[in-house]
Design an enzyme around this catalytic site. Structure first.
Site, PDB file in Angstrom:
ATOM      1  CG  HIS A  34      32.065  75.343  71.912  1.00 27.64           C
ATOM      2  ND1 HIS A  34      31.723  76.355  72.915  1.00 27.64           N
ATOM      3  CD2 HIS A  34      32.104  76.022  70.644  1.00 27.64           C
ATOM      4  CE1 HIS A  34      31.391  77.354  72.324  1.00 27.64           C
ATOM      5  NE2 HIS A  34      31.775  77.278  70.926  1.00 27.64           N
ATOM      6  CG  HIS A  37      27.175  76.740  71.607  1.00 30.99           C
ATOM      7  ND1 HIS A  37      28.289  75.967  70.957  1.00 30.99           N
ATOM      8  CD2 HIS A  37      26.965  77.735  70.811  1.00 30.99           C
ATOM      9  CE1 HIS A  37      28.648  76.751  69.821  1.00 30.99           C
ATOM     10  NE2 HIS A  37      27.724  77.832  69.775  1.00 30.99           N
ATOM     11  CD  GLN A 148      32.393  89.368  78.100  1.00 33.02           C
ATOM     12  OE1 GLN A 148      31.644  89.124  79.226  1.00 33.02           O
ATOM     13  NE2 GLN A 148      33.477  89.677  78.190  1.00 33.02           N
ATOM     14  CE  LYS A 149      34.159  82.527  70.346  1.00 35.40           C
ATOM     15  NZ  LYS A 149      34.359  83.297  68.967  1.00 35.40           N
ATOM     16  CB  SER A 186      31.987  76.414  66.265  1.00 34.67           C
ATOM     17  OG  SER A 186      30.990  76.347  67.328  1.00 34.67           O
ATOM     18  NE  ARG A 187      34.355  80.636  61.374  1.00 33.93           N
ATOM     19  CZ  ARG A 187      33.505  81.314  61.569  1.00 33.93           C
ATOM     20  NH1 ARG A 187      33.172  81.639  62.848  1.00 33.93           N
ATOM     21  NH2 ARG A 187      32.760  81.671  60.737  1.00 33.93           N
TER      22      ARG A 187
END
Ligand code: PAF
Length: 278
Positions: A34, A37, A148-149, A186-187
């Site tokens: 996404h 990235h 950073q997530k 991504s989830r």
């Protein structure tokens, strides 16, 4: 974009370039790419001569078999996105290429792998460090880029890089958010419309904590956030903590500490994590 599926091929290709003095920026991913990235790919392009991305859904970091099976794998769409983002090299190995039956791994990670994410997902950071070490050995990047997530992941990988004296500069890039504030992940594709709305409570709690931080004590900031999240619709909060971003210990004083608020919650059947530097 060149695509390599074996360790030997990508290693040899990159070594030849390095002999010519070309620097390598590396973005390790598990695919389902996404904007978050792609922002790492952009950052890598600005810093290094060539950009290498890997897509590998790493089985050893999943403590839940179902989560591994259900992990999204839209490989064709990912390849297109990487081409559009001007990525130079994609390393796309199968599981057998990265692991064999005699593989063993344990690295001492101080307290880092048994708190927060590590406590909820036992073994997760052993799996992450195992694969990142293997990937670093193959790619041998000058720079490696992480979002950073997954702040705790960045702390854990930095710890490993120092401990094993790996010659790479780690670069932490900002969280990329949807317009309404939801951190990209991504989830997120698995959130129903209702859960997607409910998930916004996490960013609301973090934003409120940042405001509260100006006037309230550390424990009151945390208490307010927990109160808010425990009443929020469709959310099962797992933790909301204020940590010293450098030592990754619970924050003890507002002075002289760079403090980060970290949150994890279940929204429907999906786990969501987020954080904000206060
Ligand atoms: O952050 C991720 O996507 C993964 O944990 C990583 C770093 C690619 C290792 O599998």
């Amino acid at each position: 974009m060149k695509i390599f599926r074996t360790r030997a091929e990508v290693y040899n290709y990159l070594e030849t370039l390095k002999l010519k003095g070309i620097s390598v920026g590396y973005v390790p991913t598990m695919g389902a790419l996404h904007q978050g990235h792609l922002s790492l790919i952009d950052a890598a392009r600005k810093k290094a001569d060539i950009v290498v991305c890997s897509i590998f859904v790493n089985p050893t970091q999943f403590n839940d078999k179902k989560d591994l099976e259900n992990y999204p794998r839209p490989i064709e769409a990912d390849i297109e996105k990487l081409k559009e983002a001007n990525c130079d090299v994609l390393f796309l190995p199968e599981v057998d290429e990265m692991y064999n039956s005699s593989d063993e791994w344990h690295i001492e990670l101080d307290h880092l792998d048994n708190i927060l994410e590590g406590e909820i997902r036992p073994g997760h950071y052993q799996g992450v460090t195992q694969i990142v070490k293997k990937l670093f050995d193959i790619i041998r990047p000058d720079y490696a880029f992480f979002g950073q997530k997954d702040f705790q992941q960045f702390v854990v990988i930095s710890y490993m890089v120092n401990k094993l004296n790996i010659k790479v500069q780690l670069i932490r890039c900002p969280i990329i958010r949807e317009v309404d504030g939801l951190a990209m992940s991504s989830r997120n594709v698995y959130l129903s419309a209702e859960d997607r709305q409910n998930a916004l409570s996490l960013i609301k709690a973090l934003t409120k904590a940042k405001e509260d931080f100006n006037t309230l004590s550390i424990s009151d900031v945390r208490k307010n956030a927990m109160d808010y999240l425990s009443k929020a619709r469709g959310i099962k909060v797992e933790y909301f903590e204020l940590f010293n971003a450098r030592t990754f210990e619970p924050a003890s004083s507002k002075e002289n500490e760079n403090i980060i608020a970290l949150v994890a919650a279940r929204v429907g059947s999906i786990r969501i994590i987020d954080n904000m530097i206060l």
